[in-house]
Design a protein around this motif. Structure first.
Motif, PDB file in Angstrom:
ATOM      1  N   LEU A  38       0.837  -1.198   0.000  1.00 45.81           N
ATOM      2  CA  LEU A  38       0.000   0.000   0.000  1.00 45.81           C
ATOM      3  C   LEU A  38       0.873   1.250   0.000  1.00 45.81           C
ATOM      4  O   LEU A  38       1.976   1.242   0.550  1.00 45.81           O
ATOM      5  CB  LEU A  38      -0.894   0.017   1.242  1.00 45.81           C
ATOM      6  N   PRO A  39       0.389   2.334  -0.584  1.00 42.56           N
ATOM      7  CA  PRO A  39       1.127   3.599  -0.521  1.00 42.56           C
ATOM      8  C   PRO A  39       1.293   4.051   0.923  1.00 42.56           C
ATOM      9  O   PRO A  39       0.416   3.839   1.759  1.00 42.56           O
ATOM     10  CB  PRO A  39       0.244   4.584  -1.293  1.00 42.56           C
ATOM     11  N   ILE A  40       2.426   4.679   1.219  1.00 39.50           N
ATOM     12  CA  ILE A  40       2.696   5.181   2.568  1.00 39.50           C
ATOM     13  C   ILE A  40       1.575   6.132   2.994  1.00 39.50           C
ATOM     14  O   ILE A  40       1.189   7.023   2.250  1.00 39.50           O
ATOM     15  CB  ILE A  40       4.059   5.900   2.617  1.00 39.50           C
ATOM     16  N   GLY A  41       1.050   5.899   4.187  1.00 34.86           N
ATOM     17  CA  GLY A  41       0.027   6.774   4.745  1.00 34.86           C
ATOM     18  C   GLY A  41      -1.388   6.491   4.281  1.00 34.86           C
ATOM     19  O   GLY A  41      -2.318   7.147   4.720  1.00 34.86           O
ATOM     20  N   LEU A  42      -1.568   5.504   3.414  1.00 38.34           N
ATOM     21  CA  LEU A  42      -2.897   5.232   2.863  1.00 38.34           C
ATOM     22  C   LEU A  42      -3.939   4.984   3.947  1.00 38.34           C
ATOM     23  O   LEU A  42      -5.046   5.485   3.879  1.00 38.34           O
ATOM     24  CB  LEU A  42      -2.855   4.040   1.910  1.00 38.34           C
TER      25      LEU A  42
END
Length: 57
Positions: A38-42
């Protein structure tokens, strides 16, 4: 299949970096599980994203 990001946030640990995705073949009675990064901070503070779509390249 599409999964609303709000649902993913409910199911996951806060700030998760991966999610396991299972694809079930009902005819063969077997499942394939893959891990998607997952993208960082998602799952933390990103509010602009509504849906996450995971595809197999």
């Amino acid at each position: 299949m599409r999964l609303p990001l709000g649902t993913l946030r409910e199911w996951s640990e806060p700030f998760a970096r991966t999610v396991d995705v299972a694809v079930v073949d009902l005819d063969m009675d077997e499942a394939t599980i893959s891990r998607a990064t997952l993208p960082i901070g998602l799952l933390g503070h990103v509010a602009e994203l509504d849906t996450l779509i995971v595809t197999d390249h």
